[in-house]
Enzyme design. Structure first.
Site, short mmCIF file in Angstrom:
data_model
loop_
_atom_site.label_atom_id
_atom_site.label_comp_id
_atom_site.label_asym_id
_atom_site.label_seq_id
_atom_site.Cartn_x
_atom_site.Cartn_y
_atom_site.Cartn_z
N GLU A 179 41.30 38.91 38.53
CA GLU A 179 41.23 40.31 38.96
C GLU A 179 40.28 41.13 38.10
O GLU A 179 40.66 41.65 37.05
CB GLU A 179 42.63 40.95 38.91
CG GLU A 179 42.61 42.41 39.36
CD GLU A 179 43.97 43.10 39.34
OE1 GLU A 179 44.94 42.49 38.88
OE2 GLU A 179 44.04 44.26 39.77
N LYS A 221 40.95 38.70 43.15
CA LYS A 221 41.58 40.00 43.48
C LYS A 221 40.63 41.11 43.07
O LYS A 221 40.70 41.62 41.94
CB LYS A 221 42.92 40.11 42.76
CG LYS A 221 43.61 41.44 42.94
CD LYS A 221 45.07 41.38 42.53
CE LYS A 221 45.69 42.76 42.56
NZ LYS A 221 47.15 42.73 42.47
P1 13P Z 1 47.35 48.47 42.95
O1 13P Z 1 47.29 47.89 44.33
O2 13P Z 1 48.35 49.57 42.80
O3 13P Z 1 45.98 48.81 42.43
O4 13P Z 1 47.93 47.35 42.00
C1 13P Z 1 47.47 46.07 42.13
C2 13P Z 1 47.54 45.38 40.84
O5 13P Z 1 48.15 44.36 40.71
C3 13P Z 1 46.80 45.96 39.70
O6 13P Z 1 46.70 45.00 38.70
#
Ligand code: 13P
Length: 343
Positions: A179, A221
């Site tokens: 991510e 992500k």
């Molecule tokens: P949000 O969808 O609220 O941005 O959170 C996703 C997430 O896992 C952030 O690390």
């Protein structure tokens, strides 16, 4: 093929099952406290457990949700009846995952930029999480946009850590969710977000290659490509979809099985509408969601800390998950947001 490889492939197949997405319920203790404060609920071990039990026991959740990301505390929690919260998920065919990064700290020498900590001792922690039933993991790196930032150094340091984390996860049999989040904060334009996101994803996939990470056994992500939240010129779902897909096509190899977007501060309805627009064209990857706030905001509003509101909170979660599931297939329309319309 080794047992670890087979398990990774099986987990990827389950997580990317068509029309399903991931619920990010891995708010750290500090973050969940902020969310609870907005509805005047004190954050205690018990209130966090009760809230997450409501989420995970939502009837039908497994139809739309393939995986849930947990915070370490939740992985070890039982409900009041002594049933592990993790079992509520597996009973619905949902794969449990775990946030394994140690949060953000300032990047020394680079004012305004952050680095994610948590690599020390990671193999030992992952082995324990896996014993407890976690099958995938998440590590979040954050890139801010402002005057003079991000610097190439911040991008490459974060990309390197994401790649080291991913390599360790695969070795231990957990599918890594990679991510790299380019933040929405600021007044930057869609074009600036596109340029920065392209640079970040390019650096991340270069680092993953260098660290010998198997692209077939990870999920990405990313943020969607959106204008900064304070940008006077906002964008339509079609513009966001076009910019996001351009960026992904230039940077993400087709070997990556799934891309699960974060919501990043978009409203729940915008996150669904944008995901739907992204899914209107055929792509080499499964394009789904891994939302935290965009799935949970209406649930928190419905719950407000009262056990009597459990059913309406669960209905709110099911509804949002269902609408996002439709958006994964390009079958969502804005009129479905009208409450009386069954999702
Ligand atoms: P949000 O969808 O609220 O941005 O959170 C996703 C997430 O896992 C952030 O690390």
């Amino acid at each position: 093929m080794s047992i670890a490889s087979q398990e990774l492939e099986q987990t990827v197949a389950e997580l990317t099952a068509s029309g399903r997405g991931i619920l990010a319920a891995d708010e750290s203790t500090g973050t969940i406290e902020k969310r609870f404060k907005q509805i005047n609920v004190a954050s205690t071990e018990e209130s966090r457990r009760d809230y997450r039990e409501i989420l995970f026991s939502t009837p039908g959740l497994g139809e739309c949700i393939s995986g849930v990301i947990l915070f370490e505390e939740t992985l070890k929690q039982n409900n009041a009846a002594g049933v592990p919260l993790l079992q509520l998920l597996t009973a619905q065919g949902i794969v449990p995952g775990i946030k394994v990064d140690g949060g953000l700290v300032p990047l020394a020498g680079f004012s305004g930029e952050k680095i994610t900590q948590g690599l020390d001792g990671l193999p030992q922690r992952l082995a324990e999480y896996r014993r407890m039933g976690a099958r995938f993991a998440k590590w979040r790196a954050v890139i801010a946009i402002d005057a003079g930032i991000p610097t190439p150094q911040a991008i490459s340091a974060n990309a390197h850590l994401l790649a080291r984390y991913a390599a360790i996860c695969q070795e231990l049999g957990l599918v890594p969710i990679v991510e790299p989040e380019v933040l929405m904060d600021g007044d930057h334009t869609l074009a600036t977000c596109a340029r920065v996101t392209e640079n970040v994803l390019h650096a991340v996939f270069h680092a993953l290659h260098q660290q010998r990470v198997r692209l077939e056994c990870l999920l990405l992500k990313p943020n969607m490509v959106v204008p900064g939240s304070a940008c006077p010129e906002q964008a339509t779902p079609q513009q966001i979809a076009q910019a996001t897909l351009n960026c992904l096509r230039r940077t993400v190899p087709a070997a990556v099985p799934g891309i699960n977007f974060l919501s990043g501060g978009q409203s729940d309805t915008a996150a669904t509408a944008n995901l739907n627009a992204i899914n209107l064209a055929a792509q080499p990857w499964s394009l789904s969601f891994s939302y935290g706030r965009a799935l949970q905001a209406p649930v928190l509003q419905a719950w407000r800390g009262e056990s009597a509101n459990k059913v309406s909170a669960q209905q709110a979660l099911y509804r949002r998950a269902r609408l996002n599931s439709l958006a994964c297939r390009g079958r969502y329309t804005a009129d479905m947001e009208i409450e009386s319309t069954p999702a």
